[in-house]
Design a protein around this motif. Structure first.
Motif, PDB file in Angstrom:
ATOM      1  N   THR A 172      38.935   8.725  23.534  1.00  0.00           N
ATOM      2  CA  THR A 172      38.697   7.359  23.978  1.00  0.00           C
ATOM      3  C   THR A 172      38.627   6.304  22.790  1.00  0.00           C
ATOM      4  OG1 THR A 172      37.235   8.340  25.674  1.00  0.00           O
ATOM      5  CG2 THR A 172      36.937   5.939  25.321  1.00  0.00           C
ATOM      6  N   LYS A 173      39.580   5.594  22.905  1.00  0.00           N
ATOM      7  CA  LYS A 173      39.792   4.498  21.733  1.00  0.00           C
ATOM      8  C   LYS A 173      38.834   3.501  21.679  1.00  0.00           C
ATOM      9  CE  LYS A 173      44.403   4.220  22.213  1.00  0.00           C
ATOM     10  NZ  LYS A 173      45.785   4.097  22.115  1.00  0.00           N
ATOM     11  N   PRO A 174      38.790   2.570  20.389  1.00  0.00           N
ATOM     12  CA  PRO A 174      37.839   1.456  20.540  1.00  0.00           C
ATOM     13  C   PRO A 174      37.982   0.720  21.800  1.00  0.00           C
ATOM     14  CG  PRO A 174      38.475   2.184  18.443  1.00  0.00           C
ATOM     15  CD  PRO A 174      39.343   3.088  19.165  1.00  0.00           C
ATOM     16  N   ASP A 175      39.082   0.342  22.083  1.00  0.00           N
ATOM     17  CA  ASP A 175      39.454  -0.672  23.216  1.00  0.00           C
ATOM     18  C   ASP A 175      39.258   0.020  24.596  1.00  0.00           C
ATOM     19  OD1 ASP A 175      41.367   0.967  23.617  1.00  0.00           O
ATOM     20  OD2 ASP A 175      43.060  -0.670  23.356  1.00  0.00           O
ATOM     21  N   GLY A 176      38.778   1.106  24.877  1.00  0.00           N
ATOM     22  CA  GLY A 176      38.408   1.787  25.844  1.00  0.00           C
ATOM     23  C   GLY A 176      39.566   2.806  26.601  1.00  0.00           C
ATOM     24  N   THR A 177      40.671   2.509  25.896  1.00  0.00           N
ATOM     25  CA  THR A 177      41.917   3.248  26.503  1.00  0.00           C
ATOM     26  C   THR A 177      41.823   4.677  25.980  1.00  0.00           C
ATOM     27  OG1 THR A 177      43.320   2.511  24.558  1.00  0.00           O
ATOM     28  CG2 THR A 177      43.230   1.041  26.734  1.00  0.00           C
ATOM     29  N   LYS A 178      42.508   5.698  26.756  1.00  0.00           N
ATOM     30  CA  LYS A 178      42.398   7.121  26.421  1.00  0.00           C
ATOM     31  C   LYS A 178      43.907   7.397  26.144  1.00  0.00           C
ATOM     32  CE  LYS A 178      38.875   7.877  29.640  1.00  0.00           C
ATOM     33  NZ  LYS A 178      37.446   7.721  29.231  1.00  0.00           N
ATOM     34  N   ASP A 179      43.734   8.420  25.161  1.00  0.00           N
ATOM     35  CA  ASP A 179      44.935   8.862  24.760  1.00  0.00           C
ATOM     36  C   ASP A 179      44.707  10.396  24.465  1.00  0.00           C
ATOM     37  OD1 ASP A 179      47.415   8.543  23.508  1.00  0.00           O
ATOM     38  OD2 ASP A 179      46.725   7.744  21.551  1.00  0.00           O
ATOM     39  N   MET A 180      46.056  11.210  24.680  1.00  0.00           N
ATOM     40  CA  MET A 180      45.832  12.667  24.640  1.00  0.00           C
ATOM     41  C   MET A 180      46.066  13.117  23.263  1.00  0.00           C
ATOM     42  SD  MET A 180      44.592  14.358  27.182  1.00  0.00           S
ATOM     43  CE  MET A 180      44.964  16.005  26.922  1.00  0.00           C
ATOM     44  N   ILE A 181      45.696  14.048  22.426  1.00  0.00           N
ATOM     45  CA  ILE A 181      46.096  14.284  21.214  1.00  0.00           C
ATOM     46  C   ILE A 181      46.358  15.960  21.129  1.00  0.00           C
ATOM     47  CG2 ILE A 181      45.178  12.469  19.876  1.00  0.00           C
ATOM     48  CD1 ILE A 181      42.642  14.571  18.903  1.00  0.00           C
ATOM     49  N   GLU A 182      47.029  16.341  20.233  1.00  0.00           N
ATOM     50  CA  GLU A 182      47.090  18.186  20.197  1.00  0.00           C
ATOM     51  C   GLU A 182      46.597  18.588  18.668  1.00  0.00           C
ATOM     52  OE1 GLU A 182      50.882  19.494  21.019  1.00  0.00           O
ATOM     53  OE2 GLU A 182      50.948  18.427  23.115  1.00  0.00           O
ATOM     54  N   MET A 183      45.862  19.463  18.804  1.00  0.00           N
ATOM     55  CA  MET A 183      45.026  19.977  17.537  1.00  0.00           C
ATOM     56  C   MET A 183      45.606  21.316  17.302  1.00  0.00           C
ATOM     57  SD  MET A 183      41.163  18.942  16.934  1.00  0.00           S
ATOM     58  CE  MET A 183      40.852  17.351  17.403  1.00  0.00           C
ATOM     59  N   PRO A 184      46.575  21.723  16.438  1.00  0.00           N
ATOM     60  CA  PRO A 184      46.677  23.162  16.137  1.00  0.00           C
ATOM     61  C   PRO A 184      45.469  23.823  15.641  1.00  0.00           C
ATOM     62  CG  PRO A 184      48.402  21.645  15.219  1.00  0.00           C
ATOM     63  CD  PRO A 184      47.389  20.828  15.405  1.00  0.00           C
ATOM     64  N   TYR A 185      45.289  24.934  15.667  1.00  0.00           N
ATOM     65  CA  TYR A 185      44.127  25.519  15.094  1.00  0.00           C
ATOM     66  C   TYR A 185      44.285  26.957  14.898  1.00  0.00           C
ATOM     67  CZ  TYR A 185      43.022  28.073  19.482  1.00  0.00           C
ATOM     68  OH  TYR A 185      43.175  28.805  20.480  1.00  0.00           O
ATOM     69  N   GLY A 186      43.514  27.597  13.973  1.00  0.00           N
ATOM     70  CA  GLY A 186      43.578  29.022  13.453  1.00  0.00           C
ATOM     71  C   GLY A 186      42.291  29.553  14.255  1.00  0.00           C
ATOM     72  N   LEU A 187      41.023  29.120  13.939  1.00  0.00           N
ATOM     73  CA  LEU A 187      39.770  29.392  14.377  1.00  0.00           C
ATOM     74  C   LEU A 187      39.220  28.336  15.188  1.00  0.00           C
ATOM     75  CD1 LEU A 187      37.428  31.817  14.352  1.00  0.00           C
ATOM     76  CD2 LEU A 187      36.364  30.036  12.628  1.00  0.00           C
ATOM     77  N   LEU A 188      38.771  28.797  16.583  1.00  0.00           N
ATOM     78  CA  LEU A 188      38.273  27.851  17.412  1.00  0.00           C
ATOM     79  C   LEU A 188      37.081  28.433  17.721  1.00  0.00           C
ATOM     80  CD1 LEU A 188      37.813  25.585  19.528  1.00  0.00           C
ATOM     81  CD2 LEU A 188      39.282  26.848  20.989  1.00  0.00           C
ATOM     82  N   VAL A 189      35.638  27.668  17.458  1.00  0.00           N
ATOM     83  CA  VAL A 189      34.535  27.925  17.788  1.00  0.00           C
ATOM     84  C   VAL A 189      33.799  27.031  18.883  1.00  0.00           C
ATOM     85  CG1 VAL A 189      32.060  28.202  16.965  1.00  0.00           C
ATOM     86  CG2 VAL A 189      34.101  29.257  15.821  1.00  0.00           C
ATOM     87  N   TRP A 190      33.476  27.364  20.302  1.00  0.00           N
ATOM     88  CA  TRP A 190      32.935  26.722  21.343  1.00  0.00           C
ATOM     89  C   TRP A 190      31.508  26.639  21.307  1.00  0.00           C
ATOM     90  CZ3 TRP A 190      36.535  23.846  24.149  1.00  0.00           C
ATOM     91  CH2 TRP A 190      35.900  23.149  25.220  1.00  0.00           C
ATOM     92  N   ALA A 191      31.019  25.567  21.111  1.00  0.00           N
ATOM     93  CA  ALA A 191      29.610  25.273  21.378  1.00  0.00           C
ATOM     94  C   ALA A 191      29.123  24.235  21.903  1.00  0.00           C
ATOM     95  CB  ALA A 191      28.985  25.323  19.828  1.00  0.00           C
ATOM     96  N   THR A 192      29.506  24.227  23.363  1.00  0.00           N
ATOM     97  CA  THR A 192      29.105  23.045  24.068  1.00  0.00           C
ATOM     98  C   THR A 192      27.846  23.347  25.021  1.00  0.00           C
ATOM     99  OG1 THR A 192      30.597  23.704  25.864  1.00  0.00           O
ATOM    100  CG2 THR A 192      31.542  22.381  24.181  1.00  0.00           C
ATOM    101  N   GLY A 193      27.021  24.254  24.748  1.00  0.00           N
ATOM    102  CA  GLY A 193      25.846  24.410  25.495  1.00  0.00           C
ATOM    103  C   GLY A 193      25.606  25.607  26.571  1.00  0.00           C
TER     104      GLY A 193
END
Ligand code: FAD
Ligand code: NAI
Length: 510
Positions: free
Chosen positions: A297-318
């Motif tokens: 979510t950008k500062p003007d409220g619009t939304k953008d999709m991004i891609e993030m290449p990763y080697g290790l992903l640790v998921w900690a969302t509760g």
């Protein structure tokens, strides 16, 4: 000079008392006394789980009053606050595990333990189904167990919100096996990144360590990982120094929503200084084997999709409710509206049931799912069960005295018995006056890396004190050492810290 002498005597005295206390702790741990055998004629109290809630109940309950049976797929207690430190080898995993057998062996009357997962609770017929999920199975791997009273302390599992690709590709951080997997993966990513002829792009991807979820689990892990890089990896694998990056992704506008604004800003600034990238207002929508897809979510409220290449992903969302809890909820109409876990009343009785209690992360209450809450609930239930046993004994005594009163013809005996009955009835009224569960919040602590911690402490009549930095880190360390389960755990943790200070962390891949 007199004051100096007094000071030294006091110091030596305290040191001697401390050593004596330590030696006694070790001796007591190693020499359990004989226990009374379990008494099947007593009411069967089944406790599910060997985590914070269940173990705090087991520590305080008088096991002579019940036929106590514990069921858990894990035959140890895990000190979760130091689990993030196990992912990088700052703490060795066995240092924060306490065998349940040791804990139960110190109770006055023995407790039966089954290493198994409870898969079903039948609240009407009061029967449990348990399954041995370990690698080695005997002829019987599934069976049932009737209960009179049941305490459910099975904790929670990781939530993925059903986001595609998370379950298959991410690591989680809840159990010992999770921390071991992360530790291995970190080194695997590094060794693979430095493989001969690896492309630049692939090396960068493999060295990008992404943590999703800016709650305390995600923040503490990100801090530990950056420490590992700065203090050890940079030295032993210098060729990764430019490309190794830790990123923290959080859907909300800031990390650690449960801490005060001041501590949130301090954490975010510390992370920036440590070169941990924080991506707030970034909600992960999909994950594949090598890339994270997120909506920003950008500062003007619009939304953008991004891609993030990763080697290790640790998921900690509760947290999310475990299958056995969801299954039980579906059988109780009073639980129809509950989503987070078992709804309980003020006495921790599962709504819509009788003789079934829930505590800790599997119970949906107004409190955060923390070890602090689970521990206090366990202590409360131990008091409740001890009180119930006393009440029953007093009621039986009164009934017996009343019988004697009816049987005797002597007015003097009748009078004496009446006095005794009145005294017992008074004691019974006092015993029955058990208050509902009340939680006392003592504050929150979190390690944020580079020898800094944050603390939101509560004392007295709800007064608050916030503190951050290196002194808070020393406080964090002493608080957690003192909270470790046993003398053995305390010593092992201190030795691990010393070992890392002297030799650094071990960078071999298991
Ligand atoms: P748990 O401690 O999770 O125990 C659940 C038990 O149930 C386990 O023994 C499990 O094996 C067993 N079980 C699971 N399924 C079944 C089944 N089907 N049948 C029988 N048994 C079952 N809180 C704090 O207050 N301070 C902290 O610093 C802190 N740090 C944390 C760090 C990390 C990395 C994590 C993951 C959590 C942290 N927490 C902290 C939260 C805290 O660990 C939990 O709130 C706490 O563990 C909850 O206690 P519990 O007894 O409900 O569940
Ligand atoms: P949490 O629920 O505290 O935080 C999860 C975070 O993930 C939230 O901030 C949420 O906005 C974010 N999130 C959810 N979905 C997302 C998505 N798709 N993309 C990006 N971000 C997303 O979970 P956590 O940290 O696992 O903690 C669980 C419980 O354990 C909490 O009650 C916490 O207080 C306790 N705990 C306490 C610790 C301490 O006191 N030091 C340490 C670790 C845990």
């Amino acid at each position: 000079a007199q004051v100096g002498k007094f000071f030294w005597r006091l110091t030596y005295g305290s040191a001697l008392i401390g050593l004596g206390y330590l030696a006694y702790g070790i001796y007591e741990d190693r020499h359990p006394v004989d226990q009374k055998p379990p008494d099947p004629s007593k009411k069967t109290l089944v406790v599910l789980g060997s985590g914070w809630g269940s173990v705090s109940l087991l520590k305080k309950i008088d096991t002579e009053n019940y036929n106590v049976v514990v069921i858990s797929p894990r035959n140890f207690f895990l000190f979760t606050p130091l689990l993030p430190s196990c992912t990088t080898g700052t703490i060795e995993h066995r240092s924060i595990m306490e065998p349940l057998r040791n804990i139960l062996r110190h109770k006055t009357a023995s407790v039966t333990f089954y290493e198994a997962e409870c898969t079903k609770v039948d609240p009407v017929n009061r029967v449990l189904t348990l399954r041995d999920n370990s690698e080695i199975k005997g002829d019987i791997a599934e069976t049932s167990l009737p209960f009179d009273y049941l305490v459910i302390g099975v904790g929670a599992q990781n939530t993925t919100f059903g986001i595609p690709g998370v379950q298959e590709n991410a690591c989680f951080l809840k159990e010992i096996a999770d921390a071991q997997k992360i530790r291995t993966r970190i080194m695997d990513c590094i060794e693979t990144a430095t493989f001969k002829d690896q492309t630049d792009e692939e090396r960068k991807r493999l060295l990008h360590m992404v943590v999703v979820g800016g709650g305390p689990t995600g923040v503490e892990f990100a801090g530990e990982l950056q420490d590992f890089f700065e203090e050890d990896l940079r030295k032993w694998v210098p060729e990764i120094a430019d490309d190794f990056h830790v990123s923290l992704v959080e859907a909300l506008p800031n990390v650690l929503p449960m801490f005060s604004k001041q501590l949130i800003s301090y954490t975010e600034k510390t992370f920036k200084d440590e070169k941990i990238n924080i991506h707030t207002k970034t909600m992960v929508k999909k994950v594949d084997e090598k890339t994270i897809f997120a909506e920003v979510t950008k500062p003007d409220g619009t939304k953008d999709m991004i891609e993030m290449p990763y080697g290790l992903l640790v998921w900690a969302t509760g947290n999310a409710a475990r299958p056995v809890v969801r299954d039980l909820m579906s059988k109780i109409p009073a639980q129809a509206k509950s989503r987070r876990g078992l709804e309980v009343n003020d006495y921790l009785v599962v709504n819509g049931t009788e003789g079934i209690w829930a505590l800790g992360d599997c119970a949906a209450t107004k409190y955060a799912p923390t070890a602090q809450v689970a521990t206090q609930q366990g202590q409360y239930l131990a008091r409740l069960f001890n009180t119930m046993a006393k009440t029953q004994a007093l009621e039986e005594d009164i009934a017996h005295l009343e019988e004697l009163g009816h049987a005797t013809a002597s007015p003097d005996d009748k009078k004496a018995l009446a006095t005794e009955i009145e005294a017992k009835a008074k004691a019974l009224r006092r015993t029955k006056r058990l208050m509902p569960f009340q939680y006392t919040h003592q504050g929150s602590l979190a390690y944020i890396g580079s020898d800094k911690a944050i603390a939101d402490l509560t004392f007295g009549d709800g007064n608050n004190l916030t503190s951050s930095g290196q002194m808070t880190y020393l406080f964090w360390r002493s608080a957690y050492v003192s909270m470790c389960f046993s003398t053995r755990n305390k010593l092992l943790v201190i030795m691990d810290w010393l070992k890392v200070k002297m030799f650094g962390r071990d960078v071999s891949r298991e």
